[in-house]
Scaffold this motif. Structure first.
Motif, PDB file in Angstrom:
ATOM      1  N   MET A 270       0.829  -1.215   0.000  1.00  0.00           N
ATOM      2  CA  MET A 270       0.000   0.000   0.000  1.00  0.00           C
ATOM      3  C   MET A 270       0.861   1.263   0.000  1.00  0.00           C
ATOM      4  SD  MET A 270      -3.322   0.873   0.145  1.00  0.00           S
ATOM      5  CE  MET A 270      -4.223  -0.361   1.108  1.00  0.00           C
ATOM      6  N   GLU A 271       1.935   1.251   0.797  1.00  0.00           N
ATOM      7  CA  GLU A 271       2.788   2.431   0.881  1.00  0.00           C
ATOM      8  C   GLU A 271       3.471   2.725  -0.449  1.00  0.00           C
ATOM      9  OE1 GLU A 271       5.452   2.193   4.144  1.00  0.00           O
ATOM     10  OE2 GLU A 271       3.880   2.354   5.667  1.00  0.00           O
ATOM     11  N   GLU A 272       3.883   1.665  -1.174  1.00  0.00           N
ATOM     12  CA  GLU A 272       4.516   1.872  -2.480  1.00  0.00           C
ATOM     13  C   GLU A 272       3.529   2.507  -3.454  1.00  0.00           C
ATOM     14  OE1 GLU A 272       6.194  -1.729  -3.941  1.00  0.00           O
ATOM     15  OE2 GLU A 272       7.711  -1.866  -2.356  1.00  0.00           O
ATOM     16  N   ARG A 273       2.292   2.068  -3.411  1.00  0.00           N
ATOM     17  CA  ARG A 273       1.268   2.638  -4.290  1.00  0.00           C
ATOM     18  C   ARG A 273       1.003   4.102  -3.930  1.00  0.00           C
ATOM     19  NH1 ARG A 273       0.010  -2.826  -4.175  1.00  0.00           N
ATOM     20  NH2 ARG A 273      -0.802  -3.641  -6.163  1.00  0.00           N
ATOM     21  N   ALA A 274       0.960   4.393  -2.646  1.00  0.00           N
ATOM     22  CA  ALA A 274       0.767   5.774  -2.205  1.00  0.00           C
ATOM     23  C   ALA A 274       1.933   6.650  -2.655  1.00  0.00           C
ATOM     24  CB  ALA A 274       0.615   5.827  -0.689  1.00  0.00           C
ATOM     25  N   GLN A 275       3.145   6.118  -2.550  1.00  0.00           N
ATOM     26  CA  GLN A 275       4.326   6.887  -2.949  1.00  0.00           C
ATOM     27  C   GLN A 275       4.318   7.179  -4.446  1.00  0.00           C
ATOM     28  OE1 GLN A 275       6.800   8.148  -0.775  1.00  0.00           O
ATOM     29  NE2 GLN A 275       7.178   9.306  -2.661  1.00  0.00           N
ATOM     30  N   ARG A 276       3.813   6.246  -5.233  1.00  0.00           N
ATOM     31  CA  ARG A 276       3.723   6.464  -6.686  1.00  0.00           C
ATOM     32  C   ARG A 276       2.858   7.680  -6.988  1.00  0.00           C
ATOM     33  NH1 ARG A 276       0.762   2.343 -10.963  1.00  0.00           N
ATOM     34  NH2 ARG A 276       1.161   3.548 -12.877  1.00  0.00           N
ATOM     35  N   ILE A 277       1.746   7.789  -6.268  1.00  0.00           N
ATOM     36  CA  ILE A 277       0.864   8.941  -6.465  1.00  0.00           C
ATOM     37  C   ILE A 277       1.542  10.232  -6.025  1.00  0.00           C
ATOM     38  CG2 ILE A 277      -1.268  10.007  -5.618  1.00  0.00           C
ATOM     39  CD1 ILE A 277      -2.483   7.159  -5.638  1.00  0.00           C
ATOM     40  N   ILE A 278       2.220  10.182  -4.890  1.00  0.00           N
ATOM     41  CA  ILE A 278       2.919  11.366  -4.374  1.00  0.00           C
ATOM     42  C   ILE A 278       3.979  11.839  -5.369  1.00  0.00           C
ATOM     43  CG2 ILE A 278       4.500  12.176  -2.578  1.00  0.00           C
ATOM     44  CD1 ILE A 278       2.984  10.227  -0.681  1.00  0.00           C
ATOM     45  N   ASP A 279       4.694  10.909  -5.971  1.00  0.00           N
ATOM     46  CA  ASP A 279       5.740  11.268  -6.927  1.00  0.00           C
ATOM     47  C   ASP A 279       5.155  12.020  -8.127  1.00  0.00           C
ATOM     48  OD1 ASP A 279       7.612  10.073  -5.319  1.00  0.00           O
ATOM     49  OD2 ASP A 279       7.670   8.192  -6.457  1.00  0.00           O
ATOM     50  N   ILE A 280       3.952  11.650  -8.540  1.00  0.00           N
ATOM     51  CA  ILE A 280       3.334  12.276  -9.705  1.00  0.00           C
ATOM     52  C   ILE A 280       2.850  13.686  -9.384  1.00  0.00           C
ATOM     53  CG2 ILE A 280       1.445  12.122 -11.383  1.00  0.00           C
ATOM     54  CD1 ILE A 280       1.516   9.049 -10.922  1.00  0.00           C
ATOM     55  N   ILE A 281       2.237  13.863  -8.213  1.00  0.00           N
ATOM     56  CA  ILE A 281       1.605  15.155  -7.891  1.00  0.00           C
ATOM     57  C   ILE A 281       2.345  15.873  -6.768  1.00  0.00           C
ATOM     58  CG2 ILE A 281      -0.657  14.391  -8.702  1.00  0.00           C
ATOM     59  CD1 ILE A 281      -1.486  13.966  -5.803  1.00  0.00           C
ATOM     60  N   SER A 282       3.640  15.701  -6.723  1.00  0.00           N
ATOM     61  CA  SER A 282       4.440  16.222  -5.607  1.00  0.00           C
ATOM     62  C   SER A 282       4.419  17.745  -5.515  1.00  0.00           C
ATOM     63  CB  SER A 282       5.885  15.736  -5.728  1.00  0.00           C
ATOM     64  OG  SER A 282       6.452  16.170  -6.957  1.00  0.00           O
ATOM     65  N   ASP A 283       4.150  18.437  -6.621  1.00  0.00           N
ATOM     66  CA  ASP A 283       4.180  19.903  -6.565  1.00  0.00           C
ATOM     67  C   ASP A 283       2.788  20.512  -6.418  1.00  0.00           C
ATOM     68  OD1 ASP A 283       3.168  19.440  -9.092  1.00  0.00           O
ATOM     69  OD2 ASP A 283       4.443  20.917 -10.097  1.00  0.00           O
ATOM     70  N   TYR A 284       1.797  19.681  -6.113  1.00  0.00           N
ATOM     71  CA  TYR A 284       0.452  20.210  -5.872  1.00  0.00           C
ATOM     72  C   TYR A 284       0.476  21.073  -4.621  1.00  0.00           C
ATOM     73  CZ  TYR A 284      -4.628  20.367  -5.308  1.00  0.00           C
ATOM     74  OH  TYR A 284      -5.925  20.785  -5.181  1.00  0.00           O
ATOM     75  N   GLU A 285       0.021  22.319  -4.722  1.00  0.00           N
ATOM     76  CA  GLU A 285       0.294  23.300  -3.667  1.00  0.00           C
ATOM     77  C   GLU A 285      -0.757  23.373  -2.566  1.00  0.00           C
ATOM     78  OE1 GLU A 285       1.035  26.974  -5.599  1.00  0.00           O
ATOM     79  OE2 GLU A 285       2.935  26.335  -6.449  1.00  0.00           O
ATOM     80  N   ASN A 286      -1.941  22.841  -2.800  1.00  0.00           N
ATOM     81  CA  ASN A 286      -3.007  23.037  -1.818  1.00  0.00           C
ATOM     82  C   ASN A 286      -3.000  22.027  -0.677  1.00  0.00           C
ATOM     83  OD1 ASN A 286      -3.869  25.203  -3.248  1.00  0.00           O
ATOM     84  ND2 ASN A 286      -5.493  24.137  -4.329  1.00  0.00           N
ATOM     85  N   ASN A 287      -2.180  21.002  -0.780  1.00  0.00           N
ATOM     86  CA  ASN A 287      -2.069  20.007   0.282  1.00  0.00           C
ATOM     87  C   ASN A 287      -0.652  19.455   0.329  1.00  0.00           C
ATOM     88  OD1 ASN A 287      -4.446  19.266   1.920  1.00  0.00           O
ATOM     89  ND2 ASN A 287      -5.437  18.994  -0.061  1.00  0.00           N
ATOM     90  N   ALA A 288      -0.173  19.176   1.521  1.00  0.00           N
ATOM     91  CA  ALA A 288       1.120  18.516   1.657  1.00  0.00           C
ATOM     92  C   ALA A 288       0.888  17.016   1.497  1.00  0.00           C
ATOM     93  CB  ALA A 288       1.729  18.815   3.016  1.00  0.00           C
ATOM     94  N   MET A 289       1.320  16.466   0.379  1.00  0.00           N
ATOM     95  CA  MET A 289       1.065  15.054   0.093  1.00  0.00           C
ATOM     96  C   MET A 289       2.062  14.165   0.837  1.00  0.00           C
ATOM     97  SD  MET A 289      -1.557  14.671  -1.771  1.00  0.00           S
ATOM     98  CE  MET A 289      -2.682  15.832  -2.560  1.00  0.00           C
ATOM     99  N   THR A 290       1.535  13.276   1.639  1.00  0.00           N
ATOM    100  CA  THR A 290       2.358  12.302   2.359  1.00  0.00           C
ATOM    101  C   THR A 290       1.726  10.925   2.171  1.00  0.00           C
ATOM    102  OG1 THR A 290       1.092  12.492   4.403  1.00  0.00           O
ATOM    103  CG2 THR A 290       2.954  14.022   4.109  1.00  0.00           C
ATOM    104  N   ILE A 291       2.501   9.898   2.476  1.00  0.00           N
ATOM    105  CA  ILE A 291       1.962   8.537   2.399  1.00  0.00           C
ATOM    106  C   ILE A 291       0.756   8.404   3.324  1.00  0.00           C
ATOM    107  CG2 ILE A 291       2.451   6.132   3.016  1.00  0.00           C
ATOM    108  CD1 ILE A 291       5.280   6.552   1.969  1.00  0.00           C
ATOM    109  N   GLU A 292       0.843   8.977   4.502  1.00  0.00           N
ATOM    110  CA  GLU A 292      -0.257   8.890   5.463  1.00  0.00           C
ATOM    111  C   GLU A 292      -1.513   9.575   4.918  1.00  0.00           C
ATOM    112  OE1 GLU A 292       3.499   8.107   7.221  1.00  0.00           O
ATOM    113  OE2 GLU A 292       2.838   9.940   6.199  1.00  0.00           O
ATOM    114  N   HIS A 293      -1.315  10.697   4.253  1.00  0.00           N
ATOM    115  CA  HIS A 293      -2.443  11.431   3.684  1.00  0.00           C
ATOM    116  C   HIS A 293      -3.173  10.581   2.639  1.00  0.00           C
ATOM    117  CE1 HIS A 293      -4.596  15.080   2.289  1.00  0.00           C
ATOM    118  NE2 HIS A 293      -4.473  14.537   1.089  1.00  0.00           N
ATOM    119  N   VAL A 294      -2.398   9.958   1.740  1.00  0.00           N
ATOM    120  CA  VAL A 294      -2.999   9.157   0.675  1.00  0.00           C
ATOM    121  C   VAL A 294      -3.696   7.926   1.253  1.00  0.00           C
ATOM    122  CG1 VAL A 294      -2.523   7.787  -1.399  1.00  0.00           C
ATOM    123  CG2 VAL A 294      -1.317   9.958  -1.027  1.00  0.00           C
TER     124      VAL A 294
END
Length: 222
Positions: free
Chosen positions: A1-25
Motif C-alpha cells: 500500500m505504501e509503495e502505491r501511495a508513494q507512486r501517487i505522491i511522486d506524480i503530484i508532488s508539486d500540488y500546492e493546496n495540500n502537503a502530500m504524504t503517504i499517510e495522507h494518501v
C-alpha cells in the motif's frame, strides 16, 4: 500500500493546496472497502500520469504555445509576438489565470528578458490564457464584459468593434477544453453580444474532451 501511495505522491508532488504524504494518501483511500483500495490507488496513479499537469509540464506547454502562436500568426520571432500581444488578466485573485500569467512571466523573463509589463505595446493581439474550459460560464462572462469594454487604443470604440474591423485578434489558449463548453460560450456570445462573434475568436488547446452531444456526429471522451 505504501509503495502505491508513494507512486501517487511522486506524480503530484508539486500540488500546492495540500502537503502530500503517504499517510495522507492512505487515509484518503481508507474510506473505500479494504479489498478495493490497492486497485483504486493503481487506477488513480494511471489517471494522474495522463492528466496531472505539474508546474514543470505547464512551463513546457507555455513555451510551446509561444513558439506555435508566433508561427501561426506569422510573427518574425517570439519577442515581436509578445510586444504585440496583450495578455488579458480578467480573473479574480487566486484563480488559475493569475497563476498561469505568473508562470508565463517567469518564462519570458528567463527566455526573452521581457516581462508581461513589456507585452502588448502595439496591442494588436489579445490573448486569454486559462487552464480549462469546462461549462464555459467563466470565460463567457469575462469575454462578454471585455468585448463591450472600450479598446485600449481608442476608447471611443469597443473591443468588439475593433475585432469586427480586424484591427485586433483574440485568442483563447487553454490546457484543456470541453467541446460542449466551447459550444456554450460561442452560442451565448452569439445570442447576447453579436451573431458573428464566433468568427472573431480563435481557440487553442493541448487536450480536448469530446462531449458535445448536440454535434452532428458526437464522440464521447470520458
Amino acid at each position: 500500500m505504501e509503495e502505491r501511495a508513494q507512486r501517487i505522491i511522486d506524480i503530484i508532488s508539486d500540488y500546492e493546496n495540500n502537503a502530500m504524504t503517504i499517510e495522507h494518501v492512505i487515509e484518503w483511500v481508507s474510506q473505500f472497502e479494504e479489498d478495493d483500495r490497492e486497485f483504486i490507488l493503481d487506477e488513480l496513479a494511471v489517471i494522474f500520469e495522463k492528466t496531472y499537469y505539474s508546474k514543470i509540464k505547464c512551463k513546457k506547454l507555455l513555451i510551446e504555445y509561444l513558439k506555435y502562436l508566433k508561427d501561426h500568426y506569422k510573427y518574425e520571432d517570439v519577442p515581436t509576438f509578445l510586444k504585440n500581444t496583450v495578455f488579458l488578466d480578467l480573473q479574480a485573485e487566486h484563480k488559475s489565470q493569475k497563476e498561469l500569467l505568473s508562470l508565463l512571466n517567469e518564462i519570458i523573463l528567463e527566455e526573452y528578458q521581457i516581462s508581461l509589463d513589456d507585452c502588448g505595446q502595439a496591442a494588436g493581439h489579445y490573448l486569454y490564457l486559462d487552464d480549462i474550459l469546462s461549462t464555459g460560464n467563466t470565460i463567457y462572462g469575462q469575454l462578454a464584459d471585455w468585448l463591450n469594454a472600450p479598446n485600449l487604443t481608442n476608447e471611443s470604440k469597443t473591443n468588439l468593434a475593433y475585432l469586427k474591423a480586424k484591427n485586433i485578434k483574440l485568442s483563447i489558449c487553454l490546457l484543456c477544453m470541453h467541446q460542449w463548453g466551447q459550444s456554450n460560450v460561442e452560442y451565448r456570445l452569439m445570442v447576447n453580444i453579436d451573431n458573428e462573434t464566433k468568427k472573431y475568436i480563435t481557440y487553442f488547446r493541448f487536450y480536448e474532451i469530446e462531449n458535445n452531444l448536440k454535434a452532428l456526429k458526437p464522440a464521447l471522451n470520458l
